[in-house]
Design a protein around this motif. Structure first.
Motif, PDB file in Angstrom:
ATOM      1  N   SER A   1       4.091   6.714  10.144  1.00 31.00           N
ATOM      2  CA  SER A   1       3.941   5.642   9.114  1.00 31.00           C
ATOM      3  C   SER A   1       3.790   4.213   9.717  1.00 31.00           C
ATOM      4  CB  SER A   1       5.143   5.756   8.234  1.00 31.00           C
ATOM      5  OG  SER A   1       5.186   4.573   7.456  1.00 31.00           O
TER       6      SER A   1
ATOM      7  N   LYS B   1       5.073   0.681  10.718  1.00 31.16           N
ATOM      8  CA  LYS B   1       6.515   0.461  10.775  1.00 31.16           C
ATOM      9  C   LYS B   1       6.540  -1.295  10.501  1.00 31.16           C
ATOM     10  CE  LYS B   1       7.787   4.359  12.366  1.00 31.16           C
ATOM     11  NZ  LYS B   1       6.394   5.035  12.390  1.00 31.16           N
TER      12      LYS B   1
ATOM     13  N   CYS C   1       9.317   1.147   8.200  1.00 34.27           N
ATOM     14  CA  CYS C   1       9.132   2.181   6.938  1.00 34.27           C
ATOM     15  C   CYS C   1      10.416   2.419   6.135  1.00 34.27           C
ATOM     16  CB  CYS C   1       8.526   3.209   7.311  1.00 34.27           C
ATOM     17  SG  CYS C   1       9.761   4.425   8.196  1.00 34.27           S
TER      18      CYS C   1
END
Length: 216
Positions: free
Chosen positions: A82, A84, A86
């Motif tokens: 993901s 960041k 997150c």
């Protein structure tokens, strides 16, 4: 403006001011895009929570089911890839969300090591004493002492938490007032509107007007 620059700017804005600015973008209905009052901030931090959503569906309340952690590595992998920072957002898929438990200090510690700045549960969490030192925000409907039949059933799909629909990668902003989904389409305009909201509200407070300000 880069996503990192937007995140850094939003860390200096409280969630209610940001919500007023988002309304003025007119990208969605004013009654949408934020969690309802069931969601409680259980662990606050000094700086507002700003992060990109990693979503997970957990069944922790189906009677007779055996807990199953086979998809736990998928959740960690989603957090790792993901953007960041997150925020991990959990939806309960079992039949009794009021008894569900999604995060404790063991899972929370693993998420924090991968730069999660917050957890959001549409059910319950536990181990608040162990979660507080991690420096993460925690939002949930409340606390629950047992983990039930903790089973991850899906990762990285659209979820719903306290009336807020959240998709993977959505930008979330939260503080003690609640949780907001932040549009990412026009970041420069959004920040200009934040400044305008602040100026207008500062003038209203100084004027001491008795008139009701709809941006309260």
């Amino acid at each position: 403006m880069t996503p990192d620059e937007l995140v850094e700017a939003l860390r200096r804005v409280d969630s209610a001011t940001l919500a007023n600015a988002v309304e003025q973008l007119e990208l969605r209905d004013a009654t949408k895009g934020y969690a309802d009052l069931r969601l409680r901030c259980l662990i606050p931090q000094p700086v507002p929570m700003v992060g990109f959503a990693v979503t997970v569906v957990i069944d922790s309340t189906t009677p007779g089911r055996q807990g199953d952690t086979r998809l736990y590595p998928d959740l960690i992998a989603a957090v790792e890839r993901s953007p960041k920072p997150c925020v991990v957002v959990c939806q309960e898929s079992g039949p009794d969300p009021a008894r569900g438990c999604h995060i404790g200090d063991v899972v929370g510690s693993r998420l924090a090591r991968h730069e999660a700045v917050g957890v959001v549960s549409g059910s319950g969490i536990r181990d608040l004493a162990g979660l507080r030192p991690l420096g993460m925000w925690a939002f949930a409907l409340g606390t629950v002492v047992a983990h039930g039949t903790w089973t991850i059933t899906a990762v990285d799909i659209e979820v719903e938490v306290a009336g807020l629909r959240v998709r993977p990668g959505d930008l979330l902003h939260g503080n003690e007032d609640g949780l907001l989904r932040v549009p990412q389409e026009r970041p420069g305009e959004l920040l200009r509107l934040v400044g305008a909201v602040r100026e207008r509200e500062a003038r209203s407070r100084l004027a001491g007007t008795a008139a009701y300000d709809v941006q309260h």
